[in-house]
Design a protein around this motif. Sequence first.
Motif, PDB file in Angstrom:
ATOM      1  N   TYR A  21       0.441  -1.250  -0.078  1.00 38.34           N
ATOM      2  CA  TYR A  21       0.289  -0.345   0.058  1.00 38.34           C
ATOM      3  C   TYR A  21       0.790   1.118  -0.079  1.00 38.34           C
ATOM      4  CZ  TYR A  21      -3.436  -3.190   0.823  1.00 38.34           C
ATOM      5  OH  TYR A  21      -4.724  -3.964   1.673  1.00 38.34           O
ATOM      6  N   ALA A  22       2.055   0.990  -0.200  1.00 37.49           N
ATOM      7  CA  ALA A  22       2.798   2.447  -0.392  1.00 37.49           C
ATOM      8  C   ALA A  22       3.072   2.879  -1.449  1.00 37.49           C
ATOM      9  CB  ALA A  22       4.704   1.688   0.258  1.00 37.49           C
ATOM     10  N   SER A  23       3.390   4.440  -1.299  1.00 31.65           N
ATOM     11  CA  SER A  23       3.451   5.241  -2.236  1.00 31.65           C
ATOM     12  C   SER A  23       4.675   5.317  -2.723  1.00 31.65           C
ATOM     13  CB  SER A  23       3.103   6.643  -1.495  1.00 31.65           C
ATOM     14  OG  SER A  23       1.429   6.282  -1.339  1.00 31.65           O
ATOM     15  N   THR A  24       4.913   6.347  -3.363  1.00 30.74           N
ATOM     16  CA  THR A  24       6.500   6.630  -4.079  1.00 30.74           C
ATOM     17  C   THR A  24       6.898   7.733  -3.045  1.00 30.74           C
ATOM     18  OG1 THR A  24       5.840   8.034  -5.614  1.00 30.74           O
ATOM     19  CG2 THR A  24       6.094   6.332  -6.750  1.00 30.74           C
ATOM     20  N   SER A  25       6.689   8.257  -2.317  1.00 35.13           N
ATOM     21  CA  SER A  25       7.045   8.835  -1.132  1.00 35.13           C
ATOM     22  C   SER A  25       5.623   9.763  -0.259  1.00 35.13           C
ATOM     23  CB  SER A  25       7.454  10.445  -2.275  1.00 35.13           C
ATOM     24  OG  SER A  25       6.200  11.302  -3.014  1.00 35.13           O
ATOM     25  N   VAL A  26       7.229   9.824   0.686  1.00 35.00           N
ATOM     26  CA  VAL A  26       5.872  10.528   1.789  1.00 35.00           C
ATOM     27  C   VAL A  26       5.466  11.250   1.742  1.00 35.00           C
ATOM     28  CG1 VAL A  26       5.874  10.760   4.431  1.00 35.00           C
ATOM     29  CG2 VAL A  26       7.732   9.526   3.582  1.00 35.00           C
ATOM     30  N   PRO A  27       5.724  12.541   1.345  1.00 37.37           N
ATOM     31  CA  PRO A  27       4.962  13.688   0.670  1.00 37.37           C
ATOM     32  C   PRO A  27       3.323  13.140  -0.128  1.00 37.37           C
ATOM     33  CG  PRO A  27       6.732  14.546   0.509  1.00 37.37           C
ATOM     34  CD  PRO A  27       7.171  13.270   1.117  1.00 37.37           C
ATOM     35  N   LEU A  62     -12.452   6.386  -0.689  1.00 36.68           N
ATOM     36  CA  LEU A  62     -12.105   5.040  -1.098  1.00 36.68           C
ATOM     37  C   LEU A  62     -10.848   5.125  -1.966  1.00 36.68           C
ATOM     38  CD1 LEU A  62     -15.140   3.511   0.075  1.00 36.68           C
ATOM     39  CD2 LEU A  62     -13.293   3.563   1.722  1.00 36.68           C
ATOM     40  N   ILE A  63     -10.769   5.693  -2.951  1.00 36.00           N
ATOM     41  CA  ILE A  63     -10.128   5.905  -4.142  1.00 36.00           C
ATOM     42  C   ILE A  63      -8.555   6.530  -3.603  1.00 36.00           C
ATOM     43  CG2 ILE A  63      -9.612   6.971  -5.928  1.00 36.00           C
ATOM     44  CD1 ILE A  63     -12.464   6.464  -6.683  1.00 36.00           C
ATOM     45  N   ALA A  64      -9.194   7.826  -2.861  1.00 33.56           N
ATOM     46  CA  ALA A  64      -7.403   8.055  -2.706  1.00 33.56           C
ATOM     47  C   ALA A  64      -6.613   7.334  -1.498  1.00 33.56           C
ATOM     48  CB  ALA A  64      -7.846   9.813  -1.601  1.00 33.56           C
ATOM     49  N   PHE A  65      -7.788   6.450  -0.529  1.00 32.41           N
ATOM     50  CA  PHE A  65      -7.213   5.634   0.871  1.00 32.41           C
ATOM     51  C   PHE A  65      -6.429   4.553  -0.502  1.00 32.41           C
ATOM     52  CE2 PHE A  65      -9.817   7.959   3.806  1.00 32.41           C
ATOM     53  CZ  PHE A  65      -8.862   8.378   4.097  1.00 32.41           C
ATOM     54  N   ARG A  66      -6.289   4.516  -1.188  1.00 31.17           N
ATOM     55  CA  ARG A  66      -6.156   3.305  -1.477  1.00 31.17           C
ATOM     56  C   ARG A  66      -7.384   1.777  -1.291  1.00 31.17           C
ATOM     57  NH1 ARG A  66      -0.073   3.387  -3.082  1.00 31.17           N
ATOM     58  NH2 ARG A  66      -0.160   4.384  -4.852  1.00 31.17           N
ATOM     59  N   VAL A  74      -1.620   1.548   6.986  1.00 35.45           N
ATOM     60  CA  VAL A  74      -0.316   0.601   6.958  1.00 35.45           C
ATOM     61  C   VAL A  74       0.367   1.101   5.499  1.00 35.45           C
ATOM     62  CG1 VAL A  74      -0.383  -1.501   5.630  1.00 35.45           C
ATOM     63  CG2 VAL A  74      -1.949  -1.062   7.549  1.00 35.45           C
ATOM     64  N   GLY A  75       0.133   1.833   4.660  1.00 38.80           N
ATOM     65  CA  GLY A  75       0.963   1.793   4.010  1.00 38.80           C
ATOM     66  C   GLY A  75       1.897   3.458   4.368  1.00 38.80           C
ATOM     67  N   LEU A  76       1.229   3.839   4.632  1.00 37.42           N
ATOM     68  CA  LEU A  76       2.104   5.116   5.498  1.00 37.42           C
ATOM     69  C   LEU A  76       3.073   4.328   6.361  1.00 37.42           C
ATOM     70  CD1 LEU A  76       2.852   8.332   6.351  1.00 37.42           C
ATOM     71  CD2 LEU A  76       1.929   7.876   8.284  1.00 37.42           C
ATOM     72  N   ALA A  77       3.078   3.351   6.887  1.00 32.81           N
ATOM     73  CA  ALA A  77       4.262   2.998   7.433  1.00 32.81           C
ATOM     74  C   ALA A  77       4.780   2.110   6.420  1.00 32.81           C
ATOM     75  CB  ALA A  77       3.746   1.589   8.871  1.00 32.81           C
TER      76      ALA A  77
END
Length: 110
Positions: A21-27, A62-66, A74-77
């Motif tokens: 669930y991770a993104s490419t960057s924290v920002p 829900l789209i923004a949160f995936r 969890v994706g933030l972690a």
Amino acid sequence: MNTPPVLDAVAVRKPAPSPDYASTSVPRHLARGALGFGLVIGSIALVPVAGPVTLLAAPLALIAFRGCPTCWAVGLAQTISRGRLERRCVDGVCTLAKAHPHPAGPSARA
């Protein structure tokens, strides 16, 4: 008499791939969270002003949160720890350990 095949004692089991669930960057991840929480809070807060039709904005979160807000957390972690932790599995026991830093820069080349 048929006997079942015996598995080798040294068979290596790979861990099942876990959802990412991770993104490419924290920002970028924080921006997705701000958008998601803003949509949820805004849709509920605007019900007295604009009526129940504003609740239609909540599913867009829900789209923004995936998924759900928990998926976002969890994706933030995962986004924060990406590259800092690595999963090691030995004999069916998996642990988290600090990742070995990759050599960077011209001094690392020989």
